[in-house]
Scaffold this active site. Structure first.
Site, PDB file in Angstrom:
ATOM      1  N   ASN A   9      50.711  59.132  52.682  1.00 20.08           N
ATOM      2  CA  ASN A   9      50.986  58.639  51.145  1.00 20.08           C
ATOM      3  C   ASN A   9      49.699  59.039  50.483  1.00 20.08           C
ATOM      4  OD1 ASN A   9      50.712  57.217  48.780  1.00 20.08           O
ATOM      5  ND2 ASN A   9      50.493  55.067  49.678  1.00 20.08           N
ATOM      6  N   LYS A  11      49.203  59.241  47.430  1.00 18.97           N
ATOM      7  CA  LYS A  11      48.699  58.172  46.238  1.00 18.97           C
ATOM      8  C   LYS A  11      48.200  58.720  44.929  1.00 18.97           C
ATOM      9  CE  LYS A  11      46.889  54.550  49.412  1.00 18.97           C
ATOM     10  NZ  LYS A  11      45.869  53.746  49.721  1.00 18.97           N
ATOM     11  N   HIS A  94      53.779  48.675  47.736  1.00 18.21           N
ATOM     12  CA  HIS A  94      52.603  49.034  48.167  1.00 18.21           C
ATOM     13  C   HIS A  94      51.625  47.932  47.535  1.00 18.21           C
ATOM     14  CE1 HIS A  94      48.647  50.933  48.877  1.00 18.21           C
ATOM     15  NE2 HIS A  94      49.433  51.743  50.022  1.00 18.21           N
ATOM     16  N   GLU A  96      48.816  48.264  46.208  1.00 21.79           N
ATOM     17  CA  GLU A  96      48.408  48.904  44.978  1.00 21.79           C
ATOM     18  C   GLU A  96      49.275  48.543  43.845  1.00 21.79           C
ATOM     19  OE1 GLU A  96      47.326  52.641  46.464  1.00 21.79           O
ATOM     20  OE2 GLU A  96      45.929  51.574  47.619  1.00 21.79           O
ATOM     21  N   GLU A 164      50.489  46.774  56.168  1.00 24.14           N
ATOM     22  CA  GLU A 164      48.896  47.289  55.418  1.00 24.14           C
ATOM     23  C   GLU A 164      48.096  46.084  55.055  1.00 24.14           C
ATOM     24  OE1 GLU A 164      49.756  51.784  54.136  1.00 24.14           O
ATOM     25  OE2 GLU A 164      49.821  50.666  52.578  1.00 24.14           O
ATOM     26  N   GLY A 170      41.701  51.999  52.744  1.00 22.57           N
ATOM     27  CA  GLY A 170      40.530  52.840  51.989  1.00 22.57           C
ATOM     28  C   GLY A 170      39.262  52.064  52.312  1.00 22.57           C
ATOM     29  N   SER A 210      43.153  52.661  56.651  1.00 21.21           N
ATOM     30  CA  SER A 210      42.102  53.223  57.235  1.00 21.21           C
ATOM     31  C   SER A 210      42.272  54.097  58.766  1.00 21.21           C
ATOM     32  CB  SER A 210      40.825  52.457  57.484  1.00 21.21           C
ATOM     33  OG  SER A 210      40.379  52.201  56.207  1.00 21.21           O
TER      34      SER A 210
HETATM   35  P1  13P Z   1      43.900  54.652  53.594  1.00 19.75           P
HETATM   36  O1  13P Z   1      44.707  55.221  54.808  1.00 19.75           O
HETATM   37  O2  13P Z   1      43.269  55.475  52.652  1.00 19.75           O
HETATM   38  O3  13P Z   1      43.271  53.489  54.131  1.00 19.75           O
HETATM   39  O4  13P Z   1      45.197  53.958  52.970  1.00 19.75           O
HETATM   40  C1  13P Z   1      46.321  53.258  53.575  1.00 19.75           C
HETATM   41  C2  13P Z   1      47.487  53.199  52.471  1.00 19.75           C
HETATM   42  O5  13P Z   1      47.263  52.357  51.835  1.00 19.75           O
HETATM   43  C3  13P Z   1      48.615  53.938  52.592  1.00 19.75           C
HETATM   44  O6  13P Z   1      49.818  53.474  52.184  1.00 19.75           O
END
Ligand code: 13P
Length: 254
Positions: A9, A11, A94, A96, A164, A170, A210
């Site tokens: 992803n 993003k 997600h 976010e 997640e 992150g 992560s």
């Molecule tokens: P990270 O791998 O940057 O922690 O992000 C995970 C994520 O949100 C994947 O959708």
């Protein structure tokens, strides 16, 4: 046996030129790795370009979001009709999107229904916040998100769920393999109770938060974890290829 799946992803990262460079840096290595489904999820504006670059390879594509209406006056949105010829997967719900764009379980459920109606594969994201985790509400939150996401949908083995935990995204603070496995096992039994056990055994459930080439093995070694949804590490060609190749050697269904 469930085929492992690793999705990147990206993003809100990479312009079109950067997306081209990133795909070029990994396409041939990724293509060679068998026994694992490989899915790249670039920003919408790069999907068509990336589709050309991965043509005739084993790499699949995903979108990072989608509107639940087919078309209409929804300025700035992307519909299933626009995605259906561009990608195979759509990430939905997600954290976010839930956090910054106020997406509710109800909206996410409408999107999951649409994705299935159009023959695409949803990657439904669920995960508890740090506060929920620390106050012992993980199970309750996850069960609610899973049931709400699947509400009114007939058993669909093509469903992919990504666990997640918000605190792991992150942050460099990944869950442990054991923690992730136990929550994912709970997700599978929630699906079994909601749909049926056969479908629950077919649904792939990924861990995200992560994930890097240094810790992927810990997750992949767990029996309930079928792959990973990778954020930051999917923006580095070597890292992503490393994650996919370790997954292939530990869990390939070749
Ligand atoms: P990270 O791998 O940057 O922690 O992000 C995970 C994520 O949100 C994947 O959708």
């Amino acid at each position: 046996m469930r085929k492992p799946l690793i999705a990147g992803n990206w993003k809100m990262n990479t312009n079109v030129d950067e997306a081209i460079s990133l795909v070029r840096a990994m396409v041939s290595e990724l293509d060679k790795i068998a026994g694992v489904e490989k899915v790249l999820c670039p920003p919408f504006i790069s999907l068509a370009t990336v589709k050309e670059l991965v043509k005739n390879t084993s790499i699949q594509l995903g979108a990072q979001n989608m509107h639940f209406e087919d078309r209409g006056a929804y300025t700035g949105e992307i519909s299933p009709l626009m995605l259906v010829n561009l990608c195979q997967f759509v990430i939905l719900g997600h954290s976010e999107r839930r956090q910054y764009f106020a997406e509710t379980d109800d909206v996410i459920n409408k999107k999951v229904k649409k994705v299935i109606e159009f023959g695409l594969n949803p990657i439904l994201c669920v995960g508890e916040s740090l506060e929920d985790n620390e106050s012992g509400r993980t199970e309750q939150i996850i069960a609610r998100q899973v049931k709400a996401g699947l509400s009114g949908i007939k058993p669909a083995g093509q469903m992919v769920v990504a666990y997640e935990p918000v605190w792991a995204i992150g942050s460099g603070r990944a869950a442990t393999g054991k923690q992730a496995n136990s929550t994912i096992s709970l997700i599978r039994s929630t699906i079994a109770g909601f749909w049926d056990n056969n479908t629950a055994q077919a649904v792939r459930i990924l861990y995200g938060g992560s994930v890097t080439s240094s810790n992927i093995a810990e997750f992949i070694a767990q029996p309930e974890i079928d792959g990973a949804l990778v954020g930051g590490a999917s923006l580095k060609a070597n890292e992503f290829v490393g994650i996919v190749s370790q997954t292939a050697s530990l869990k390939s269904t070749r």
